[in-house]
Design an enzyme around this catalytic site. Structure first.
Site, PDB file in Angstrom:
ATOM      1  N   ASN A 187       0.864  -1.175   0.000  1.00 37.68           N
ATOM      2  CA  ASN A 187       0.000   0.000   0.000  1.00 37.68           C
ATOM      3  C   ASN A 187       0.902   1.227   0.000  1.00 37.68           C
ATOM      4  O   ASN A 187       1.537   1.531   0.999  1.00 37.68           O
ATOM      5  CB  ASN A 187      -0.887  -0.028   1.258  1.00 37.68           C
ATOM      6  CG  ASN A 187      -1.681   1.257   1.436  1.00 37.68           C
ATOM      7  OD1 ASN A 187      -1.770   2.086   0.516  1.00 37.68           O
ATOM      8  ND2 ASN A 187      -2.273   1.428   2.612  1.00 37.68           N
ATOM      9  N   LYS A 189       0.066   4.289  -0.186  1.00 42.07           N
ATOM     10  CA  LYS A 189      -0.533   5.484   0.431  1.00 42.07           C
ATOM     11  C   LYS A 189      -0.337   6.683  -0.511  1.00 42.07           C
ATOM     12  O   LYS A 189      -0.422   6.504  -1.727  1.00 42.07           O
ATOM     13  CB  LYS A 189       0.044   5.696   1.829  1.00 42.07           C
ATOM     14  CG  LYS A 189      -0.048   4.399   2.658  1.00 42.07           C
ATOM     15  CD  LYS A 189       0.247   4.549   4.110  1.00 42.07           C
ATOM     16  CE  LYS A 189       0.096   3.195   4.791  1.00 42.07           C
ATOM     17  NZ  LYS A 189       0.268   3.258   6.235  1.00 42.07           N
ATOM     18  N   HIS A 204      -9.287   1.059   5.345  1.00 38.99           N
ATOM     19  CA  HIS A 204      -7.936   1.191   5.914  1.00 38.99           C
ATOM     20  C   HIS A 204      -8.004   2.115   7.138  1.00 38.99           C
ATOM     21  O   HIS A 204      -8.811   3.045   7.182  1.00 38.99           O
ATOM     22  CB  HIS A 204      -6.982   1.767   4.865  1.00 38.99           C
ATOM     23  CG  HIS A 204      -5.558   1.753   5.333  1.00 38.99           C
ATOM     24  ND1 HIS A 204      -5.060   2.737   6.152  1.00 38.99           N
ATOM     25  CD2 HIS A 204      -4.566   0.859   5.148  1.00 38.99           C
ATOM     26  CE1 HIS A 204      -3.790   2.442   6.440  1.00 38.99           C
ATOM     27  NE2 HIS A 204      -3.473   1.303   5.839  1.00 38.99           N
ATOM     28  N   GLU A 225      -6.328   4.518   8.096  1.00 36.93           N
ATOM     29  CA  GLU A 225      -6.215   5.957   7.833  1.00 36.93           C
ATOM     30  C   GLU A 225      -7.537   6.510   7.289  1.00 36.93           C
ATOM     31  O   GLU A 225      -7.886   7.664   7.556  1.00 36.93           O
ATOM     32  CB  GLU A 225      -5.029   6.222   6.889  1.00 36.93           C
ATOM     33  CG  GLU A 225      -3.714   6.043   7.632  1.00 36.93           C
ATOM     34  CD  GLU A 225      -2.589   5.437   6.825  1.00 36.93           C
ATOM     35  OE1 GLU A 225      -2.600   5.533   5.594  1.00 36.93           O
ATOM     36  OE2 GLU A 225      -1.680   4.845   7.454  1.00 36.93           O
ATOM     37  N   GLU A 245      -4.801  -4.926  10.607  1.00 37.77           N
ATOM     38  CA  GLU A 245      -3.760  -3.909  10.769  1.00 37.77           C
ATOM     39  C   GLU A 245      -3.988  -3.170  12.080  1.00 37.77           C
ATOM     40  O   GLU A 245      -4.789  -2.221  12.119  1.00 37.77           O
ATOM     41  CB  GLU A 245      -3.805  -2.914   9.605  1.00 37.77           C
ATOM     42  CG  GLU A 245      -3.530  -3.544   8.265  1.00 37.77           C
ATOM     43  CD  GLU A 245      -2.987  -2.526   7.270  1.00 37.77           C
ATOM     44  OE1 GLU A 245      -1.927  -2.785   6.699  1.00 37.77           O
ATOM     45  OE2 GLU A 245      -3.615  -1.464   7.091  1.00 37.77           O
ATOM     46  N   GLY A 275       3.099   2.354  10.649  1.00 40.43           N
ATOM     47  CA  GLY A 275       4.022   3.471  10.467  1.00 40.43           C
ATOM     48  C   GLY A 275       4.772   3.852  11.734  1.00 40.43           C
ATOM     49  O   GLY A 275       5.364   4.921  11.810  1.00 40.43           O
ATOM     50  N   SER A 329       4.045  -2.102  10.057  1.00 40.76           N
ATOM     51  CA  SER A 329       5.507  -2.128  10.176  1.00 40.76           C
ATOM     52  C   SER A 329       6.133  -3.463   9.764  1.00 40.76           C
ATOM     53  O   SER A 329       7.082  -3.935  10.394  1.00 40.76           O
ATOM     54  CB  SER A 329       5.930  -1.745  11.599  1.00 40.76           C
ATOM     55  OG  SER A 329       5.518  -0.421  11.890  1.00 40.76           O
ATOM     56  N   GLY A 336       3.232  -1.106   4.128  1.00 42.73           N
ATOM     57  CA  GLY A 336       3.236   0.313   3.777  1.00 42.73           C
ATOM     58  C   GLY A 336       4.629   0.743   3.364  1.00 42.73           C
ATOM     59  O   GLY A 336       5.106   0.454   2.252  1.00 42.73           O
TER      60      GLY A 336
HETATM   61  P1  13P Z   1       3.540   0.441   7.469  1.00 46.43           P
HETATM   62  O1  13P Z   1       4.046  -0.864   6.883  1.00 46.43           O
HETATM   63  O2  13P Z   1       4.252   1.642   6.928  1.00 46.43           O
HETATM   64  O3  13P Z   1       3.466   0.372   8.959  1.00 46.43           O
HETATM   65  O4  13P Z   1       2.003   0.606   6.954  1.00 46.43           O
HETATM   66  C1  13P Z   1       1.127  -0.453   7.109  1.00 46.43           C
HETATM   67  C2  13P Z   1      -0.122  -0.156   6.388  1.00 46.43           C
HETATM   68  O5  13P Z   1      -0.881   0.713   6.764  1.00 46.43           O
HETATM   69  C3  13P Z   1      -0.400  -0.896   5.142  1.00 46.43           C
HETATM   70  O6  13P Z   1      -1.695  -0.685   4.686  1.00 46.43           O
END
Ligand code: 13P
Length: 249
Positions: free
Chosen positions: A7, A9, A94, A96, A165, A171, A211, A232
């Site tokens: 992803n 983002k 998601h 976010e 997640e 992140g 992560s 991510g």
């Molecule tokens: P990170 O791998 O940067 O923690 O993000 C995970 C994520 O939100 C994937 O959709």
């Protein structure tokens, strides 16, 4: 066979997308894993062309859709537009979207339904916040988020993916332990089996996200009930994305 999904983002425009596919050594992953990338929607057509040029089997998706098929919704992307632009998958709910943009369970249901109507494979994301984990409400939260989408899935005979997640692991560099991930995935799997029967549930991959890096992907991918990863930050670099897939052998 694990699903290794990236992803991106709000990263990588069309130029960087082409560069990623130029450098992506999908052959190094072999046929053991399925690779999927979710680029920003403005980079989707560059990804479609770059993938063709690189002759890779990488699946492509969008990070969000609107629940309506069309209309006066400035700035939004509908499921039929995403499908026409080359998306095969869509992330729904998601964290976010839920926590930054206030997306509700009702909206995730309607987005899963829209995806279904237009042949997009929904990847429903669920996960608890740190506070909810401290209050020992992990199962309650993730089951509520799953439950909201179930009516949109019919008998779930068409492809569907889930992603667990935990919000506190996204992140942050913090990762759920393989045991924590397994426990949450088992909770989700049991509910899927209850809703759709054991055979259908066994065919629904549950990805872990939060992560994931080359260094921890191996142990996460070998944990029970973990059918893949949703990555991510570490999916932005083609070498690290491939290293994550290779860790899952
Ligand atoms: P990170 O791998 O940067 O923690 O993000 C995970 C994520 O939100 C994937 O959709």
């Amino acid at each position: 066979m694990a699903v290794i999904a990236g992803n991106w983002k709000m990263h990588k425009g069309p130029s960087e997308t082409r560069e990623f596919f130029d450098r992506l050594d999908a052959g190094a992953v072999g046929k053991d894993h399925e690779l999927i990338i979710f680029p920003p929607v403005a980079s989707l057509s560059a990804a479609v062309s770059a993938r063709r040029a690189a002759s890779t089997q990488v699946g492509l998706g969008v990070q969000n859709i609107h629940w309506e098929d069309g209309g006066a919704f400035t700035g939004e992307t509908s499921a039929p537009i995403a499908a026409d632009a080359g998306a095969h998958y869509v992330l729904v709910g998601h964290s976010e979207r839920r926590h930054v943009f206030g997306e509700s369970d009702r909206e995730t249901h309607d987005k899963v339904a829209a995806a279904r109507r237009h042949g997009l494979v929904p990847v429903l994301c669920v996960g608890e916040t740190l506070e909810e984990r401290r209050e020992e409400r992990v199962d309650e939260v993730i089951l509520r988020q799953l439950e909201a989408a179930l009516p949109a899935l019919g008998d779930a005979k068409e492809r569907f993916l889930l992603a667990y997640e935990p919000v506190w692991a996204i992140g942050t560099g913090e990762t759920a332990t393989p045991a924590d991930a397994s426990a949450a995935h088992e909770t989700l799997h049991v509910r899927l089996a209850d809703a759709f029967g054991a055979t259908v549930a066994a065919g629904i991959p549950i990805l872990y996200g939060g992560s994931v890096k080359p260094a921890n992907a191996g142990e996460l991918l070998s944990a029970p009930h973990v059918g893949g990863v949703l990555v991510g930050g570490a999916s932005l670099d083609p070498e690290s994305f491939v290293a994550i897939a290779r860790a899952g052998r």
